[in-house]
Motif scaffolding. Structure first.
Motif, mmCIF file in Angstrom:
data_model
loop_
_atom_site.group_PDB
_atom_site.id
_atom_site.type_symbol
_atom_site.label_atom_id
_atom_site.label_comp_id
_atom_site.label_asym_id
_atom_site.label_seq_id
_atom_site.Cartn_x
_atom_site.Cartn_y
_atom_site.Cartn_z
ATOM 1 N N GLY A 111 0.871 -1.248 -0.017
ATOM 2 C CA GLY A 111 -0.079 0.100 -0.091
ATOM 3 C C GLY A 111 1.026 1.354 -0.097
ATOM 4 N N LYS A 112 0.564 2.004 0.980
ATOM 5 C CA LYS A 112 1.309 3.309 1.123
ATOM 6 C C LYS A 112 2.783 3.080 1.189
ATOM 7 C CE LYS A 112 1.605 7.831 3.680
ATOM 8 N NZ LYS A 112 1.095 8.626 4.976
ATOM 9 N N VAL A 113 3.496 3.936 0.337
ATOM 10 C CA VAL A 113 5.005 3.705 0.570
ATOM 11 C C VAL A 113 5.614 4.898 1.102
ATOM 12 C CG1 VAL A 113 7.171 3.343 -0.620
ATOM 13 C CG2 VAL A 113 5.178 2.225 -1.439
ATOM 14 N N TYR A 114 6.511 4.999 2.224
ATOM 15 C CA TYR A 114 6.655 6.209 2.903
ATOM 16 C C TYR A 114 8.012 6.672 2.304
ATOM 17 C CZ TYR A 114 3.302 5.277 6.454
ATOM 18 O OH TYR A 114 2.096 4.953 7.211
ATOM 19 N N ILE A 115 8.303 7.917 2.641
ATOM 20 C CA ILE A 115 9.589 8.496 2.063
ATOM 21 C C ILE A 115 10.863 7.835 2.541
ATOM 22 C CG2 ILE A 115 10.963 10.654 2.213
ATOM 23 C CD1 ILE A 115 8.636 10.845 0.378
ATOM 24 N N SER A 116 10.549 7.369 3.834
ATOM 25 C CA SER A 116 12.148 6.475 4.618
ATOM 26 C C SER A 116 12.405 5.084 3.688
ATOM 27 C CB SER A 116 11.758 6.323 5.787
ATOM 28 O OG SER A 116 10.648 5.287 5.874
ATOM 29 N N SER A 117 11.069 4.628 3.069
ATOM 30 C CA SER A 117 11.383 3.674 2.223
ATOM 31 C C SER A 117 12.183 3.824 0.986
ATOM 32 C CB SER A 117 10.225 2.805 2.008
ATOM 33 O OG SER A 117 9.584 2.383 3.231
ATOM 34 N N GLU A 140 9.493 6.631 -9.811
ATOM 35 C CA GLU A 140 8.389 6.084 -9.412
ATOM 36 C C GLU A 140 7.751 6.997 -8.246
ATOM 37 O OE1 GLU A 140 8.893 2.204 -7.653
ATOM 38 O OE2 GLU A 140 9.702 1.462 -9.460
ATOM 39 N N TRP A 141 8.647 7.665 -7.337
ATOM 40 C CA TRP A 141 8.232 8.346 -6.463
ATOM 41 C C TRP A 141 7.837 9.774 -7.005
ATOM 42 C CZ3 TRP A 141 10.441 13.449 -5.758
ATOM 43 C CH2 TRP A 141 9.847 14.309 -4.980
ATOM 44 N N GLU A 142 8.263 10.402 -8.076
ATOM 45 C CA GLU A 142 7.590 11.408 -8.689
ATOM 46 C C GLU A 142 6.204 11.184 -9.437
ATOM 47 O OE1 GLU A 142 10.456 14.592 -10.732
ATOM 48 O OE2 GLU A 142 10.486 12.941 -11.839
ATOM 49 N N ALA A 143 5.937 9.996 -9.825
ATOM 50 C CA ALA A 143 4.686 9.510 -10.192
ATOM 51 C C ALA A 143 3.729 9.445 -9.248
ATOM 52 C CB ALA A 143 4.798 8.388 -11.254
ATOM 53 N N ASN A 144 4.117 8.803 -8.103
ATOM 54 C CA ASN A 144 3.040 8.485 -6.928
ATOM 55 C C ASN A 144 3.346 9.414 -5.846
ATOM 56 O OD1 ASN A 144 2.520 6.103 -8.453
ATOM 57 N ND2 ASN A 144 4.516 5.095 -7.806
ATOM 58 N N ARG A 145 3.942 10.492 -5.777
ATOM 59 C CA ARG A 145 4.205 11.164 -4.581
ATOM 60 C C ARG A 145 2.615 12.213 -4.181
ATOM 61 N NH1 ARG A 145 5.411 16.645 -5.611
ATOM 62 N NH2 ARG A 145 6.280 16.994 -7.688
ATOM 63 N N VAL A 146 2.300 11.972 -3.092
ATOM 64 C CA VAL A 146 1.186 12.780 -2.425
ATOM 65 C C VAL A 146 1.747 14.177 -2.073
ATOM 66 C CG1 VAL A 146 -0.528 13.184 -0.634
ATOM 67 C CG2 VAL A 146 0.363 10.580 -1.662
#
Length: 247
Positions: A111-117, A140-146
């Motif tokens: 589910g939710k992926v944290y910044i630390s991960s 991936e982070w750019e595409a999925n970041r909240v």
């Protein structure tokens, strides 16, 4: 304790396991681990982590990898994220890139992926000389970041600068500057690392001028710039950067 008929608990058994792993005394560590595995109340995820480190210290990465895989079914509940980040770090230390990607996939599937991960897996891939992989994680982070977290692009920029990919670092910096999400501090450090001091000075100057209240540039960047200006007898620009720093 056993001689006096005092029953051990998970805490005392894990202290003993830590001792054997730190020596390392693999034979006694394995005997104790087998004993703990007979009682589900004694064996924990961290027990296998300790045993893994014991095997690594003893120079047996294959056994370390096997014992680590045995504990993955124990990962559950509120500590799942931290446990998986621990696995990423340990598999990295063994050079097991495929397992790093496998655990990363599990982290994403929960589910939710944290910044630390994100930061953890990027560090692991950097250690494994997989810059392409770190780039893909960033995408991936750019595409999925909240929400935006400066640490993620800063880390990729630092990787680029460390490996001499300054054009790639500049590209990310400029793109984020245009969107108002970025400062130039890491690029100044990158230029300093590769002794492109004119670029470092101009970048640091722009970073200071665009800074918010109480923001401080990294000492390595401004100290290197000041030393460069002093060594070249450039008193005018030295005075200018010192004035900006004071303000």
């Amino acid at each position: 304790m056993e001689d006096k008929g005092i029953a051990g608990d998970a805490f005392s058994y894990n202290i003993c396991l830590n001792v054997y792993a730190s020596i390392p005394d693999v034979k006694e560590m394995e005997k104790l681990l087998l004993k703990m595995e007979k009682d589900p109340m004694l064996i924990k995820f961290n027990s296998y982590v300790v045993a893994t480190k014991g095997y690594m210290k003893a120079g047996n990465p294959e056994k370390a990898s096997k014992v680590l895989k045995r504990c993955e079914h124990l990962i559950k509940g509120k500590n799942e994220r931290l446990a998986n980040e621990t696995l990423l770090t340990l598999y990295d230390s063994m050079g097991k890139k495929n397992d790093v990607y496998r655990i990363w996939k599990k982290l994403k599937n929960r589910g939710k992926v944290y910044i630390s991960s994100y930061l953890c897996v990027m560090r692991r891939l950097e250690n494994l000389d997989d810059i392409d992989g770190a780039e893909k994680i960033f995408s991936e982070w750019e595409a999925n970041r909240v929400y935006f977290d400066i640490r993620v692009p800063n880390f990729l920029i630092a990787i680029y600068c460390k490996n001499g990919h300054l054009e790639k670092a500049e590209s990310i910096t400029e793109r984020l500057l245009e969107s108002g999400l970025m400062r130039r501090n890491y690029m100044a450090l990158g230029y300093c690392s590769h002794y492109q001091m004119e670029k470092a000075f101009e970048t640091l100057k722009k970073a200071i001028l665009a800074s918010v209240t109480r923001w401080k540039p990294r000492i390595r960047s401004w100290a290197t710039c000041v030393n460069y200006l002093q060594s070249n007898g450039d008193a005018k620009r030295e005075k200018e950067i010192k004035r900006l720093l004071e303000e």
